[in-house]
Design an enzyme around this catalytic site. Structure first.
Site, PDB file in Angstrom:
ATOM      1  CG  ASN A  83       1.278   5.109   2.524  1.00 30.64           C
ATOM      2  OD1 ASN A  83       2.422   4.889   2.164  1.00 30.64           O
ATOM      3  ND2 ASN A  83       0.214   4.802   1.771  1.00 30.64           N
ATOM      4  CG  ASP A 118      -6.672  -0.056   2.808  1.00 31.87           C
ATOM      5  OD1 ASP A 118      -6.319  -0.564   1.731  1.00 31.87           O
ATOM      6  OD2 ASP A 118      -6.206  -0.388   3.917  1.00 31.87           O
ATOM      7  CE  LYS A 153      -4.632  26.380   2.412  1.00 35.83           C
ATOM      8  NZ  LYS A 153      -3.960  27.527   2.929  1.00 35.83           N
ATOM      9  CG  PHE A 186       4.556  -6.793  -0.271  1.00 36.61           C
ATOM     10  CD1 PHE A 186       4.736  -7.196  -1.581  1.00 36.61           C
ATOM     11  CD2 PHE A 186       5.675  -6.600   0.528  1.00 36.61           C
ATOM     12  CE1 PHE A 186       5.997  -7.413  -2.098  1.00 36.61           C
ATOM     13  CE2 PHE A 186       6.952  -6.806   0.019  1.00 36.61           C
ATOM     14  CZ  PHE A 186       7.119  -7.216  -1.284  1.00 36.61           C
ATOM     15  CE  LYS A 192      -4.067  -7.741   4.761  1.00 38.13           C
ATOM     16  NZ  LYS A 192      -3.113  -6.847   5.353  1.00 38.13           N
ATOM     17  CE  LYS A 206      -5.952  -7.847  -0.054  1.00 38.45           C
ATOM     18  NZ  LYS A 206      -5.434  -6.482  -0.118  1.00 38.45           N
TER      19      LYS A 206
HETATM   20  N1  CTP Z   1      -3.569  -3.514  -2.054  1.00 37.63           N
HETATM   21  C1  CTP Z   1      -4.073  -3.169  -3.291  1.00 37.63           C
HETATM   22  N2  CTP Z   1      -5.062  -2.262  -3.410  1.00 37.63           N
HETATM   23  C2  CTP Z   1      -5.614  -1.675  -2.320  1.00 37.63           C
HETATM   24  C3  CTP Z   1      -5.106  -2.006  -1.044  1.00 37.63           C
HETATM   25  C4  CTP Z   1      -4.089  -2.929  -0.947  1.00 37.63           C
HETATM   26  O1  CTP Z   1      -3.585  -3.709  -4.295  1.00 37.63           O
HETATM   27  N3  CTP Z   1      -6.560  -0.786  -2.486  1.00 37.63           N
HETATM   28  C5  CTP Z   1      -2.516  -4.529  -1.970  1.00 37.63           C
HETATM   29  C6  CTP Z   1      -1.181  -4.039  -1.481  1.00 37.63           C
HETATM   30  O2  CTP Z   1      -0.373  -3.592  -2.551  1.00 37.63           O
HETATM   31  C7  CTP Z   1      -0.604  -5.289  -0.843  1.00 37.63           C
HETATM   32  C8  CTP Z   1      -1.838  -6.023  -0.341  1.00 37.63           C
HETATM   33  O3  CTP Z   1      -2.928  -5.489  -1.051  1.00 37.63           O
HETATM   34  O4  CTP Z   1       0.032  -6.132  -1.792  1.00 37.63           O
HETATM   35  C9  CTP Z   1      -2.118  -5.934   1.131  1.00 37.63           C
HETATM   36  O5  CTP Z   1      -2.150  -4.611   1.548  1.00 37.63           O
HETATM   37  P1  CTP Z   1      -2.459  -4.243   3.073  1.00 37.63           P
HETATM   38  O6  CTP Z   1      -2.570  -2.771   3.207  1.00 37.63           O
HETATM   39  O7  CTP Z   1      -1.539  -4.986   4.006  1.00 37.63           O
HETATM   40  O8  CTP Z   1      -3.854  -4.936   3.293  1.00 37.63           O
HETATM   41  P2  CTP Z   1      -5.313  -4.509   3.027  1.00 37.63           P
HETATM   42  O9  CTP Z   1      -5.907  -5.508   2.117  1.00 37.63           O
HETATM   43  O10 CTP Z   1      -5.373  -3.089   2.623  1.00 37.63           O
HETATM   44  O11 CTP Z   1      -5.962  -4.756   4.440  1.00 37.63           O
HETATM   45  P3  CTP Z   1      -5.751  -4.028   5.841  1.00 37.63           P
HETATM   46  O12 CTP Z   1      -5.292  -2.628   5.540  1.00 37.63           O
HETATM   47  O13 CTP Z   1      -7.101  -4.088   6.431  1.00 37.63           O
HETATM   48  O14 CTP Z   1      -4.748  -4.842   6.575  1.00 37.63           O
END
Ligand code: CTP
Length: 404
Positions: free
Chosen positions: A209, A279, A289, A324, A338, A342
């Site tokens: 990303n 995610d 490859k 975040f 969240k 969490k």
């Molecule tokens: N995060 C994490 N581990 C993951 C995904 C996310 O620790 N596998 C943490 C990120 O570092 C951030 C928080 O979770 O502090 C929220 O991340 P975000 O991408 O906004 O949310 P998600 O929980 O992944 O949900 P969504 O993508 O559905 O909004």
């Protein structure tokens, strides 16, 4: 509040140097231990004897002087200091510090400092307005130097305008307030995650990303400057951490980030998860490859472990965990969900709807939400300033929790 604090007062060659004498008195009266470092030009305005008598310590002026002490003074002073206050800070010293030049006792000591540095600039208004000086001041601010003033008023050159050093009382109270709020983190351990993760598809491709890592690196620097022992677990980024005391752990994938965090988290007082963790990750990584054969390609992905949620479940009593949330719709409701799901203490909400905020920008605009239902909406600021705000919020939150 300043009792027993170790304060180094740096004095440079501006007429406002005479006011530094009052500043030394104010710190001494408040019970601080003061050491003075003066540039050769400062000594054109104030004498070493006055500085020594007021600070009740020998004055450090000459990088190459031989004394009875055998330690390297600019290093030992930098380590001794709880804070350095440069007043007045001339355009010359500001330029040197911004550009890493170390050619006298003060500029050399400053480069060796890991503690908070306060600077009270003082100069003619045209000098202050010069783009070079303005850029240097911005550079220093971005690196976390705390600028005090300057004020507008009557200047020694006979004109009126901006460039007057803040009065010693104001400089003193700014530093005092900083320590009164207990904004230091000495003895605390912090874990910060930063950057993206790269989930491999085959030996040459990955799912990643746009995260630059800037926010997490700024947080790590701020925490370290406040005295915390910081471990920065970062995904792939070109950024370099500046503070040599930051322990940096480079990882690529979400699984590696989880493993690195699990090792550090049990002893961390503060955990800030600013990484943009994938995610989903490919179910299997192709050993060779993947060749372009069919008209379409289906990749099967599986969920990664949520690192924040995992650490949230394992949270110890005095730990403060910050997550975040990057949202594009129903921002606050999603962020609060969240926070709860969490088991975080604070959530820093970024909205991609805000211009100048989010990925690949040096600025950010965040809203901080905490478990007690409090909410603070920030302005658009440089990420270093946002990091200062987040860390200050964390410290206030932890201090309030302690006094409940
Ligand atoms: N995060 C994490 N581990 C993951 C995904 C996310 O620790 N596998 C943490 C990120 O570092 C951030 C928080 O979770 O502090 C929220 O991340 P975000 O991408 O906004 O949310 P998600 O929980 O992944 O949900 P969504 O993508 O559905 O909004």
């Amino acid at each position: 509040m300043c009792k027993d604090l170790h304060i180094v007062i740096g004095i440079t060659g501006g007429i406002a140097a005479y006011k530094s004498l009052s500043l030394i008195r104010l710190f001494k009266k408040a019970g601080a231990e003061v050491r003075v470092v003066a540039t050769p030009h400062a000594l054109e305005f104030v004498t070493p004897l006055t500085l020594q008598t007021l600070s009740q310590n020998s004055v450090y002026t000459d990088l190459f002087a031989t004394t009875e002490k055998v330690d390297v003074e600019h290093i030992s002073l930098a380590e001794w200091a709880d804070a350095v206050v440069v007043a007045p800070a001339t355009a010359n010293l500001i330029g040197k510090y911004a550009n890493g030049i170390a050619d006298d006792a003060l500029s050399t000591m400053l480069l060796a400092c890991a503690c908070p540095v306060f600077m009270a600039p003082a100069m003619n208004k045209n000098m202050l307005a010069h783009p070079a000086v303005q850029e240097n001041l911005q550079t220093l601010q971005k690196r976390g130097v705390l600028l005090i003033g300057p004020d507008a008023g009557f200047l020694a050159c006979g004109t009126t305008g901006e460039g007057r050093m803040k009065e010693p009382e104001e400089i003193f109270s700014t530093v005092q307030e900083f320590f009164a709020k207990n904004l230091t983190l000495n003895g605390k351990r912090a874990l910060v995650t930063a950057g993206p993760t790269y989930e491999p598809i085959d030996p040459v491709r990955f799912i990643g990303n746009h995260s630059s890592g800037l926010m997490g690196f700024a947080l790590a620097e701020t925490l370290a400057r406040r005295g915390a022992q910081v471990t920065l677990v970062t995904g792939p980024t070109h950024l370099k951490s500046q503070n040599p005391l930051i322990e940096r752990v480079d990882v690529k994938t979400a699984a590696q980030m989880l493993e690195a965090c699990q090792r550090v988290a049990p002893t961390a007082d503060i955990i800030i998860m600013s990484a943009a963790v994938a995610d989903y990750t490919p179910e299997t990584v192709a050993p060779e490859k993947i060749k372009k054969n069919d008209a379409s390609l289906v990749l099967n992905l599986k969920k990664t472990t949520d690192i924040l949620a995992t650490l949230g479940r394992q949270k110890t009593e005095n730990q403060c965990i910050v997550g975040f949330a990057l949202e594009t719709e129903h921002e606050e409701a999603n962020a609060l969900a969240k926070l709860k799901n969490k088991n975080a203490d604070l959530i820093v909400l970024n909205s991609l709807r805000n211009e100048g905020a989010g990925f690949q920008c040096s600025t950010n605009r965040v809203t901080i939400l905490d478990r007690n239902g409090n909410k603070v909406e920030g302005d658009l600021k440089d990420k270093t300033q946002v990091a200062e705000d987040i860390v200050t919020y964390v410290i206030d939150y932890m201090n309030n929790k302690k006094s409940l």
